[in-house]
Design a protein around this motif. Structure first.
Motif, PDB file in Angstrom:
ATOM      1  N   LEU A 162      -4.186   3.104 -11.622  1.00  0.00           N
ATOM      2  CA  LEU A 162      -5.161   3.956 -10.924  1.00  0.00           C
ATOM      3  C   LEU A 162      -4.449   4.990 -10.047  1.00  0.00           C
ATOM      4  CD1 LEU A 162      -7.798   1.208 -10.096  1.00  0.00           C
ATOM      5  CD2 LEU A 162      -8.247   3.299 -11.421  1.00  0.00           C
ATOM      6  N   ALA A 163      -3.345   4.584  -9.421  1.00  0.00           N
ATOM      7  CA  ALA A 163      -2.588   5.532  -8.588  1.00  0.00           C
ATOM      8  C   ALA A 163      -2.034   6.663  -9.463  1.00  0.00           C
ATOM      9  CB  ALA A 163      -1.458   4.803  -7.859  1.00  0.00           C
ATOM     10  N   MET A 164      -1.566   6.321 -10.674  1.00  0.00           N
ATOM     11  CA  MET A 164      -1.046   7.368 -11.571  1.00  0.00           C
ATOM     12  C   MET A 164      -2.183   8.281 -12.026  1.00  0.00           C
ATOM     13  SD  MET A 164       2.049   5.647 -13.738  1.00  0.00           S
ATOM     14  CE  MET A 164       1.253   4.169 -14.348  1.00  0.00           C
ATOM     15  N   SER A 165      -3.360   7.684 -12.222  1.00  0.00           N
ATOM     16  CA  SER A 165      -4.496   8.510 -12.638  1.00  0.00           C
ATOM     17  C   SER A 165      -4.917   9.464 -11.512  1.00  0.00           C
ATOM     18  CB  SER A 165      -5.624   7.598 -13.128  1.00  0.00           C
ATOM     19  OG  SER A 165      -6.857   7.909 -12.573  1.00  0.00           O
ATOM     20  N   ARG A 166      -4.802   9.026 -10.274  1.00  0.00           N
ATOM     21  CA  ARG A 166      -5.104   9.937  -9.142  1.00  0.00           C
ATOM     22  C   ARG A 166      -4.042  11.028  -9.020  1.00  0.00           C
ATOM     23  NH1 ARG A 166      -6.256   4.987  -6.661  1.00  0.00           N
ATOM     24  NH2 ARG A 166      -4.235   4.956  -5.589  1.00  0.00           N
ATOM     25  N   GLY A 167      -2.775  10.646  -9.276  1.00  0.00           N
ATOM     26  CA  GLY A 167      -1.681  11.591  -9.036  1.00  0.00           C
ATOM     27  C   GLY A 167      -1.456  12.587 -10.156  1.00  0.00           C
ATOM     28  N   SER A 168      -1.754  12.198 -11.399  1.00  0.00           N
ATOM     29  CA  SER A 168      -1.441  13.093 -12.517  1.00  0.00           C
ATOM     30  C   SER A 168      -2.166  14.428 -12.373  1.00  0.00           C
ATOM     31  CB  SER A 168      -1.843  12.445 -13.843  1.00  0.00           C
ATOM     32  OG  SER A 168      -1.669  13.398 -14.876  1.00  0.00           O
ATOM     33  N   PHE A 212       4.662  10.158  -6.865  1.00  0.00           N
ATOM     34  CA  PHE A 212       5.618  10.327  -7.966  1.00  0.00           C
ATOM     35  C   PHE A 212       4.888  10.827  -9.215  1.00  0.00           C
ATOM     36  CE2 PHE A 212       8.146   6.957  -5.619  1.00  0.00           C
ATOM     37  CZ  PHE A 212       9.157   7.823  -5.214  1.00  0.00           C
ATOM     38  N   ALA A 213       3.672  10.325  -9.435  1.00  0.00           N
ATOM     39  CA  ALA A 213       2.902  10.754 -10.613  1.00  0.00           C
ATOM     40  C   ALA A 213       2.650  12.269 -10.566  1.00  0.00           C
ATOM     41  CB  ALA A 213       1.586   9.985 -10.688  1.00  0.00           C
ATOM     42  N   GLU A 214       2.323  12.763  -9.395  1.00  0.00           N
ATOM     43  CA  GLU A 214       2.092  14.203  -9.206  1.00  0.00           C
ATOM     44  C   GLU A 214       3.301  15.014  -9.642  1.00  0.00           C
ATOM     45  OE1 GLU A 214       0.199  13.974  -5.072  1.00  0.00           O
ATOM     46  OE2 GLU A 214       1.081  15.987  -5.197  1.00  0.00           O
ATOM     47  N   ASP A 227       0.830  -1.225   0.000  1.00  0.00           N
ATOM     48  CA  ASP A 227       0.000   0.000   0.000  1.00  0.00           C
ATOM     49  C   ASP A 227       0.856   1.264   0.000  1.00  0.00           C
ATOM     50  OD1 ASP A 227      -2.411  -1.212  -0.090  1.00  0.00           O
ATOM     51  OD2 ASP A 227      -2.828  -1.053   2.065  1.00  0.00           O
ATOM     52  N   PHE A 228       1.942   1.188   0.769  1.00  0.00           N
ATOM     53  CA  PHE A 228       2.848   2.340   0.847  1.00  0.00           C
ATOM     54  C   PHE A 228       3.411   2.657  -0.547  1.00  0.00           C
ATOM     55  CE2 PHE A 228       6.867   4.466   1.638  1.00  0.00           C
ATOM     56  CZ  PHE A 228       6.556   5.353   2.658  1.00  0.00           C
ATOM     57  N   ILE A 229       3.760   1.592  -1.282  1.00  0.00           N
ATOM     58  CA  ILE A 229       4.318   1.784  -2.633  1.00  0.00           C
ATOM     59  C   ILE A 229       3.253   2.354  -3.578  1.00  0.00           C
ATOM     60  CG2 ILE A 229       5.246   0.554  -4.660  1.00  0.00           C
ATOM     61  CD1 ILE A 229       6.715  -1.304  -2.659  1.00  0.00           C
ATOM     62  N   ILE A 230       2.034   1.831  -3.491  1.00  0.00           N
ATOM     63  CA  ILE A 230       0.962   2.350  -4.363  1.00  0.00           C
ATOM     64  C   ILE A 230       0.727   3.842  -4.064  1.00  0.00           C
ATOM     65  CG2 ILE A 230      -1.531   2.177  -4.908  1.00  0.00           C
ATOM     66  CD1 ILE A 230       0.159  -0.078  -6.206  1.00  0.00           C
ATOM     67  N   ASN A 231       0.719   4.204  -2.784  1.00  0.00           N
ATOM     68  CA  ASN A 231       0.574   5.634  -2.439  1.00  0.00           C
ATOM     69  C   ASN A 231       1.758   6.441  -2.953  1.00  0.00           C
ATOM     70  OD1 ASN A 231      -1.879   5.340  -1.160  1.00  0.00           O
ATOM     71  ND2 ASN A 231      -0.961   4.917   0.827  1.00  0.00           N
ATOM     72  N   GLY A 232       2.959   5.855  -2.864  1.00  0.00           N
ATOM     73  CA  GLY A 232       4.160   6.536  -3.370  1.00  0.00           C
ATOM     74  C   GLY A 232       4.055   6.768  -4.872  1.00  0.00           C
ATOM     75  N   ILE A 233       3.509   5.776  -5.599  1.00  0.00           N
ATOM     76  CA  ILE A 233       3.364   5.916  -7.058  1.00  0.00           C
ATOM     77  C   ILE A 233       2.467   7.118  -7.380  1.00  0.00           C
ATOM     78  CG2 ILE A 233       2.312   4.773  -9.089  1.00  0.00           C
ATOM     79  CD1 ILE A 233       3.564   2.114  -7.914  1.00  0.00           C
ATOM     80  N   GLU A 234       1.430   7.308  -6.573  1.00  0.00           N
ATOM     81  CA  GLU A 234       0.562   8.487  -6.764  1.00  0.00           C
ATOM     82  C   GLU A 234       1.376   9.781  -6.552  1.00  0.00           C
ATOM     83  OE1 GLU A 234      -3.129   8.351  -4.559  1.00  0.00           O
ATOM     84  OE2 GLU A 234      -3.348  10.544  -4.682  1.00  0.00           O
ATOM     85  N   ALA A 266     -14.355   1.544 -13.184  1.00  0.00           N
ATOM     86  CA  ALA A 266     -15.112   1.887 -11.981  1.00  0.00           C
ATOM     87  C   ALA A 266     -14.391   2.924 -11.122  1.00  0.00           C
ATOM     88  CB  ALA A 266     -15.372   0.623 -11.162  1.00  0.00           C
ATOM     89  N   TYR A 267     -13.066   2.831 -11.039  1.00  0.00           N
ATOM     90  CA  TYR A 267     -12.339   3.648 -10.050  1.00  0.00           C
ATOM     91  C   TYR A 267     -11.447   4.723 -10.640  1.00  0.00           C
ATOM     92  CZ  TYR A 267     -13.822  -0.127  -6.961  1.00  0.00           C
ATOM     93  OH  TYR A 267     -14.562  -1.049  -6.265  1.00  0.00           O
ATOM     94  N   ARG A 268     -11.386   4.837 -11.978  1.00  0.00           N
ATOM     95  CA  ARG A 268     -10.419   5.790 -12.536  1.00  0.00           C
ATOM     96  C   ARG A 268     -10.791   7.210 -12.143  1.00  0.00           C
ATOM     97  NH1 ARG A 268     -11.404   8.326 -17.583  1.00  0.00           N
ATOM     98  NH2 ARG A 268     -13.506   7.863 -18.321  1.00  0.00           N
ATOM     99  N   HIS A 269      -9.794   8.071 -12.129  1.00  0.00           N
ATOM    100  CA  HIS A 269      -9.991   9.465 -11.719  1.00  0.00           C
ATOM    101  C   HIS A 269     -10.436  10.239 -12.950  1.00  0.00           C
ATOM    102  CE1 HIS A 269      -9.668  12.626  -8.873  1.00  0.00           C
ATOM    103  NE2 HIS A 269      -8.665  13.220  -9.458  1.00  0.00           N
ATOM    104  N   LYS A 270      -9.554  10.977 -13.599  1.00  0.00           N
ATOM    105  CA  LYS A 270      -9.994  11.771 -14.748  1.00  0.00           C
ATOM    106  C   LYS A 270      -9.366  11.304 -16.057  1.00  0.00           C
ATOM    107  CE  LYS A 270      -6.592  15.104 -13.075  1.00  0.00           C
ATOM    108  NZ  LYS A 270      -6.039  14.134 -12.127  1.00  0.00           N
ATOM    109  N   ASN A 271      -8.248  10.599 -15.939  1.00  0.00           N
ATOM    110  CA  ASN A 271      -7.506  10.266 -17.154  1.00  0.00           C
ATOM    111  C   ASN A 271      -8.010   8.990 -17.809  1.00  0.00           C
ATOM    112  OD1 ASN A 271      -5.222  11.355 -14.992  1.00  0.00           O
ATOM    113  ND2 ASN A 271      -5.300  12.369 -16.970  1.00  0.00           N
ATOM    114  N   ASN A 272      -7.742   8.935 -19.100  1.00  0.00           N
ATOM    115  CA  ASN A 272      -8.066   7.746 -19.862  1.00  0.00           C
ATOM    116  C   ASN A 272      -7.097   6.626 -19.480  1.00  0.00           C
ATOM    117  OD1 ASN A 272      -9.841   6.895 -21.817  1.00  0.00           O
ATOM    118  ND2 ASN A 272      -8.206   6.910 -23.365  1.00  0.00           N
TER     119      ASN A 272
END
Ligand code: GEK
Length: 249
Positions: free
Chosen positions: A79-85, A56-58, A47-54, A111-117
């Motif tokens: 999905l983490a990248m889609s949240r972070g971008s 890094f995406a930011e 989970d920590f890594i998935i949050n980190g990926i978000e 179902a869970y994507r943020h804004k990105n394709n």
């Protein structure tokens, strides 16, 4: 299961709890059905890594670029990248060669994507051409690929990244000192026991993963990244023998 269905409730991973369950591990329908539970209870720091990926995406995804999740399973990193971008025009691409994973991944991402394709493709990483990428994730995937092919994959990623782009490479690792290596393996097994896996499940899963998941040392990973041309690579997270490296082009 159509793409408009809701994701099914995740089942508990009990795949290795009856004696004799020792055929080589593969990413089939049974594994895909329990995957979120399996990875949470088996991979320390997931989970920590998935949050980190978000995070890094930011910081790394730049406007009008692609972000790749290679070996995406159910798309947690995509999905983490889609949240972070920070950019609406980021194209996120997930690649996995397991049809069972891809089918479920498409439903999860819808179902869970943020804004990105987010586009999910059922193919091997080796068949994938990366282009115009500002971020690439290999989250616990390279360890399943034949060692002789790993350098070429890292080079392929380097070629597809734009200058300044980032690769997040998470892997189970081998400690060079045998005593320390065994200690980390034992502590990882304690972690699995604490998460409800029995000794039988732990030992059968271990047998099933032999010759399927081949860990390497951190030195090998850093060397491979340097050989491909990455200007730096650093560990940003490690729990026991599970670690994540960030490499910048
Ligand atoms: C996560 N990243 O949740 N080409 C494409 N996919 C592959 C290949 C290949 N050559 N080899 C294996 N895979 C995810 C977790 S799991 C890790 C990744 C684990 C795929 C395989 O089908 C599986 O879905 C994934 O890589 C590895 O962040 O289960 O420990």
């Amino acid at each position: 299961m159509s793409q408009h269905e809701k994701p099914r409730k995740t089942q508990r991973d009990e795949l290795f709890n009856s004696p004799g369950a020792t055929s080589p591990f593969c990413f089939d329908e049974q594994v895909a059905a329990v995957f979120p539970d399996m990875i949470q209870r088996s991979v320390p720091g997931y989970d920590f890594i998935i949050n980190g990926i978000e995070q890094f995406a930011e910081r790394f995804i730049t406007p009008a670029t692609n972000a790749y999740d290679l070996g995406c399973s159910l798309g947690a990193a995509a999905l983490a990248m889609s949240r972070g971008s920070q950019h609406i025009d980021t194209q996120i691409v997930g690649i996995d060669n397991s049809a069972a994973m891809v089918e479920r991944c498409r439903i999860f991402c819808e179902a869970y994507r943020h804004k990105n394709n987010i586009d999910i493709h059922c193919q091997t990483i080796q068949q994938t051409t990366l282009e115009n990428a500002s971020m690439v994730v290999l989250n616990f995937t390279l360890q399943f690929i034949e060692q002789s092919q790993r350098q070429a994959i890292i080079e392929q990623i380097y070629q597809g990244l734009n200058p300044g782009g980032v690769l997040i490479l998470s892997e189970k690792i081998l400690a060079p000192n045998p005593q320390v290596n065994q200690l980390l393996i034992d502590m990882h097994h304690d972690f699995k026991r604490a998460n409800g896996y029995s000794d039988l499940e732990i030992s059968q899963k271990r047998t099933a993963l032999e010759n399927v998941l081949i860990p390497e040392t951190l030195t090998t990973h850093h060397q491979r990244l340097a050989n491909a041309g990455f200007r730096c690579s650093e560990v940003w997270q490690q729990q026991y023998n599970f670690c994540s490296i960030l490499a910048i082009k």
